[in-house]
Scaffold this motif. Sequence first.
Motif, mmCIF file in Angstrom:
data_model
loop_
_atom_site.group_PDB
_atom_site.id
_atom_site.type_symbol
_atom_site.label_atom_id
_atom_site.label_comp_id
_atom_site.label_asym_id
_atom_site.label_seq_id
_atom_site.Cartn_x
_atom_site.Cartn_y
_atom_site.Cartn_z
ATOM 1 N N ASN A 158 0.761 -1.211 0.008
ATOM 2 C CA ASN A 158 0.045 0.123 0.086
ATOM 3 C C ASN A 158 0.987 1.278 0.112
ATOM 4 O OD1 ASN A 158 -1.989 -2.090 1.996
ATOM 5 N ND2 ASN A 158 -2.820 -1.109 0.097
ATOM 6 N N ILE A 159 0.461 2.343 -0.736
ATOM 7 C CA ILE A 159 1.352 3.474 -0.861
ATOM 8 C C ILE A 159 1.133 4.406 0.524
ATOM 9 C CG2 ILE A 159 1.205 5.476 -2.373
ATOM 10 C CD1 ILE A 159 2.325 3.293 -3.530
ATOM 11 N N ASN A 160 2.117 4.861 0.709
ATOM 12 C CA ASN A 160 2.214 5.977 1.576
ATOM 13 C C ASN A 160 1.627 7.433 1.173
ATOM 14 O OD1 ASN A 160 3.163 8.193 3.260
ATOM 15 N ND2 ASN A 160 5.112 7.233 3.833
ATOM 16 N N ARG A 161 0.331 7.458 1.303
ATOM 17 C CA ARG A 161 -0.422 8.621 1.010
ATOM 18 C C ARG A 161 -0.233 9.503 2.131
ATOM 19 N NH1 ARG A 161 -6.161 10.359 2.103
ATOM 20 N NH2 ARG A 161 -6.307 12.046 0.539
ATOM 21 N N VAL A 162 -0.444 9.276 3.345
ATOM 22 C CA VAL A 162 -0.645 10.269 4.281
ATOM 23 C C VAL A 162 0.631 10.062 5.332
ATOM 24 C CG1 VAL A 162 -2.074 11.159 6.093
ATOM 25 C CG2 VAL A 162 -2.938 9.945 4.370
ATOM 26 N N GLU A 585 0.929 19.965 7.225
ATOM 27 C CA GLU A 585 0.117 20.573 6.449
ATOM 28 C C GLU A 585 0.590 20.577 4.895
ATOM 29 O OE1 GLU A 585 1.244 21.690 9.303
ATOM 30 O OE2 GLU A 585 -0.738 20.885 10.225
ATOM 31 N N ASP A 586 1.908 20.314 4.779
ATOM 32 C CA ASP A 586 2.241 20.556 3.248
ATOM 33 C C ASP A 586 2.062 19.295 2.406
ATOM 34 O OD1 ASP A 586 3.626 22.871 3.871
ATOM 35 O OD2 ASP A 586 5.507 22.017 3.929
ATOM 36 N N SER A 587 1.696 18.063 3.292
ATOM 37 C CA SER A 587 1.344 16.824 2.434
ATOM 38 C C SER A 587 0.134 17.256 1.582
ATOM 39 C CB SER A 587 0.954 15.979 3.592
ATOM 40 O OG SER A 587 0.222 15.084 2.988
ATOM 41 N N PRO A 588 0.017 16.439 0.205
ATOM 42 C CA PRO A 588 -1.152 16.876 -0.668
ATOM 43 C C PRO A 588 -2.269 16.145 -0.091
ATOM 44 C CG PRO A 588 0.601 15.173 -1.280
ATOM 45 C CD PRO A 588 1.212 15.723 -0.324
ATOM 46 N N ALA A 589 -2.034 15.298 0.953
ATOM 47 C CA ALA A 589 -3.371 14.759 1.444
ATOM 48 C C ALA A 589 -3.961 15.418 2.678
ATOM 49 C CB ALA A 589 -2.944 13.034 1.758
ATOM 50 N N ALA A 590 -3.109 16.311 3.358
ATOM 51 C CA ALA A 590 -3.665 16.860 4.475
ATOM 52 C C ALA A 590 -4.970 17.438 4.522
ATOM 53 C CB ALA A 590 -2.257 17.807 4.789
ATOM 54 N N ALA A 591 -5.465 17.805 3.529
ATOM 55 C CA ALA A 591 -6.692 18.586 3.440
ATOM 56 C C ALA A 591 -7.898 17.548 3.434
ATOM 57 C CB ALA A 591 -6.927 19.522 2.219
ATOM 58 N N THR A 596 -14.182 12.679 6.281
ATOM 59 C CA THR A 596 -15.502 13.157 7.085
ATOM 60 C C THR A 596 -16.652 12.227 6.937
ATOM 61 O OG1 THR A 596 -15.667 15.097 5.574
ATOM 62 C CG2 THR A 596 -15.611 15.936 7.684
ATOM 63 N N ASN A 597 -17.384 11.983 8.047
ATOM 64 C CA ASN A 597 -18.430 11.128 8.016
ATOM 65 C C ASN A 597 -17.940 9.608 7.340
ATOM 66 O OD1 ASN A 597 -20.109 13.046 9.220
ATOM 67 N ND2 ASN A 597 -20.699 13.711 7.086
ATOM 68 N N LEU A 598 -16.966 9.306 7.789
ATOM 69 C CA LEU A 598 -16.252 8.100 7.364
ATOM 70 C C LEU A 598 -16.105 7.993 5.937
ATOM 71 C CD1 LEU A 598 -18.546 5.564 9.518
ATOM 72 C CD2 LEU A 598 -16.042 6.427 10.045
ATOM 73 N N LYS A 599 -16.146 9.195 5.069
ATOM 74 C CA LYS A 599 -15.560 8.967 3.701
ATOM 75 C C LYS A 599 -14.380 9.743 3.657
ATOM 76 C CE LYS A 599 -20.154 8.776 1.454
ATOM 77 N NZ LYS A 599 -20.194 7.543 1.717
ATOM 78 N N VAL A 600 -12.974 9.301 2.952
ATOM 79 C CA VAL A 600 -11.990 10.003 2.723
ATOM 80 C C VAL A 600 -11.884 10.104 1.104
ATOM 81 C CG1 VAL A 600 -10.562 8.019 3.036
ATOM 82 C CG2 VAL A 600 -9.715 10.403 3.060
ATOM 83 N N ASN A 601 -12.099 11.388 0.785
ATOM 84 C CA ASN A 601 -11.721 11.714 -0.560
ATOM 85 C C ASN A 601 -10.216 11.894 -0.970
ATOM 86 O OD1 ASN A 601 -12.661 12.591 -3.087
ATOM 87 N ND2 ASN A 601 -13.333 14.763 -2.590
ATOM 88 N N TYR A 602 -9.740 11.090 -1.881
ATOM 89 C CA TYR A 602 -8.551 11.261 -2.203
ATOM 90 C C TYR A 602 -8.318 12.290 -3.491
ATOM 91 C CZ TYR A 602 -7.178 6.819 -0.215
ATOM 92 O OH TYR A 602 -6.940 5.879 0.843
ATOM 93 N N ALA A 603 -8.653 13.637 -3.082
ATOM 94 C CA ALA A 603 -9.054 14.778 -3.910
ATOM 95 C C ALA A 603 -7.669 14.960 -4.484
ATOM 96 C CB ALA A 603 -9.591 15.946 -3.206
#
Length: 750
Positions: A158-162, A585-591, A596-603
């Motif tokens: 699995n990729i290190n996203r966060v 906060e610099d991480s692309p996934a930080a936002a 929220t509400n058990l949904k994580v958006n890989y925006a």
Amino acid sequence: MRRNLFCSVAALAGFALFSHAVLCAQNSAPAAVPANALYKNSAVPVEKRVADLLSRMTLEEKATMLAGSGWMESAANERLGIPSIKMADGPMGVRSWAGSSAITNSGANPVKVLTTSFPSGVAMAATWDPELVESEGHAIGQEVKSLGRDMILGPTVNINRVPLWGRNFEGYGEDPYLSARLGVAYIRGVQGEGVIPSVKHFAANNEEFERHRIDANIDERTLHEIYLPAFKAAVQEANVWTVMSAYNKLNGTYCAENALLLTNILQKEFGFKGLVISDWGSTYSTAPTVNAGMDLEMPGGPPARAMITSQRSILSGNSGTWLERDKVLAEVKAGHINEATLDDNVGRILRVIFVSGIFDHPHTASGDVDTPAQQAVARRGATEGIVLLKNAGSLLPLDVAKIHSIAVIGPNAVVARTGGGGSSLVRPKYSISPLDGIQKRAGSGIQVSSALGVAMEGEDAAQDTPEVRARLLKEATDAAAKADVAVVVVGRYFKNESEGFDVKTMDLPAGQDNLIAAVEQANPHTVVVLNTGDPVTMSKWLDKAPALVDMWYGGQEGGTALASILFGDENPSGKLPVSLPKKFEDSPAAANYPGTNLKVNYAEGIYVGYRYYDTKNVEPQFPFGYGMSYTTFVYSDLKVAPEKNSGEQPIAVTVKVRNTGKRAGAEVVELYVHDGHAKIDRPVHELKGFSRVELKPGETKTVQFKLSRADLSYWSPEKKDWVADQGSFEIQMGASSRDIRLKAPLELAR
Ligand code: BGC
């Protein structure tokens, strides 16, 4: 009596005549199995053996195969001689199979299996050395067999996203290409021993937060370009025998019943012929799970029933026992699962049992583990994986002619922190702490002192009072002030960086930043050593630290490896498999974490790691692919042939690398592709090749790469395929993603 009732009720309920007939016929006593049955003959091709064995199984027997029989065993069938697949956790060595990590990691558990503790996945990734990872796979495969087991639950790709994911230490970093290369190598090693690996966790298990309930929302292109390539390579290049499904949901559906993922992508697109095993307690239904192509639910039997009724499981959303025989039979009877589907699922389990050789040659335990050869692989991995991040004034390597004393300080100096927590934590027979390693290497000519400096946060309440904290800090600064050099080893450990929860903050645990700053103040010759899996914030002390080394979790030989780098017996050659951001906060996934509400958006989409930092010009603390050396390398003569390519023939890329320094050493040369003309938005560059070259002083070697059209392509959601647009590409040769040394054009003619 029960059978008759079952048959007549089924008939009355008007079930299809065919399935009714099949069910009733199958329930009569099965025919005896002749000694010379086809499936028993190892000379018969596997597919014929599978078909023959399936044809002899009753419906009940087939349904029984879909759930485990225990915590780490699949169901055996004595009548037919089908062995149980006996598993053990990994991936960084063989871990006790005596229960969940809550049991086997607790101090109270008497059943400890002692095996070689290899470096964490991220440390192995930092070696950029697929050959070494393949040796690790072999070594682990041998230990699995020696313990009488058949399967190792790894690798984790699995990729290190966060930066805060609790399991980043298990995986191979942020880049899909690097993860694919190393995953393939690990699998080849394990399978080469006739041991079954399980590439995990399919797919998009990138945070521990609510891992049983979180729904990862990921667009198709991002999935194909970032989160699936390592799995695809495992299937298509390593021919992996098993894949483990993930706990989480992907785009609204649990991975274990996600037909898009398991049927369309894994089976049809990738061509997977092996079996899918569930993660432990990651099934949430019967028919949808079986129909999607999830073949083996784990755990099973009494441990599974105990697990799902435990308070811990209920709270965390763990779920299971959906593929127990009677539940599966009921769904067959109801027409929700047809027998051909069941045959396919069971056939996949049988195929793996035959292909791996465990049917014909069961593994018998010899107990022979942690051999010198296996220890040597662990040591090599720990050494090659160490990354030298800073070396102002060439403080390193330590000059033994000038140094008479070293103070070794910190909560990770005296205790060997071999790995992160959870199901991957291996119990070694011995482990070398940084202090052990430095003391042994220093010998009698150099005086080595040690001080804790600060207790590891949460480890020992008695040391966490203001008085004790002040005393520990003073002891550390006194020791540092008296020594020629101070080595401060900081980081986390298996209780605050673990599977099951994410790390709360990128900051080092309480008191460690202070400790480093105080030691730096006391001694300008301070080497900071990071012993952790996740990135940490360094702003409070980095400027004043002349030298910084990342040893990750280095397994049982971490301390030896560290000493060999500090004293210059080995030249540092590790490179970062993950960007180290300045702050979370610099991480692309930080936002978009944890959702929220058990949904994580890989925006952030495909902009993960350096794809983001380099494209959007956000400066990380240390970039992907970065790592210093005690020698210097010069790149020259980059050639791409043919420069104008139809895309059908292979593209040969060569570059010369010369060791211009005075020491022998290895350099990892990184090849990136830049596509400035695509019809679609693309990152400034993507890693598509790398090579680790050993060079003596003054030596030059030509490094060769082969690229294909696939390496120039992106996933087109419109065409539902990989596409490379005609036009100009640039081949970049770099020492990191931000240190591109040479560039050459490549023209794709069509
Ligand atoms: C983990 C898997 C592991 C399994 C068995 C799960 O909690 O996610 O990686 O293999 O447990 O221990």
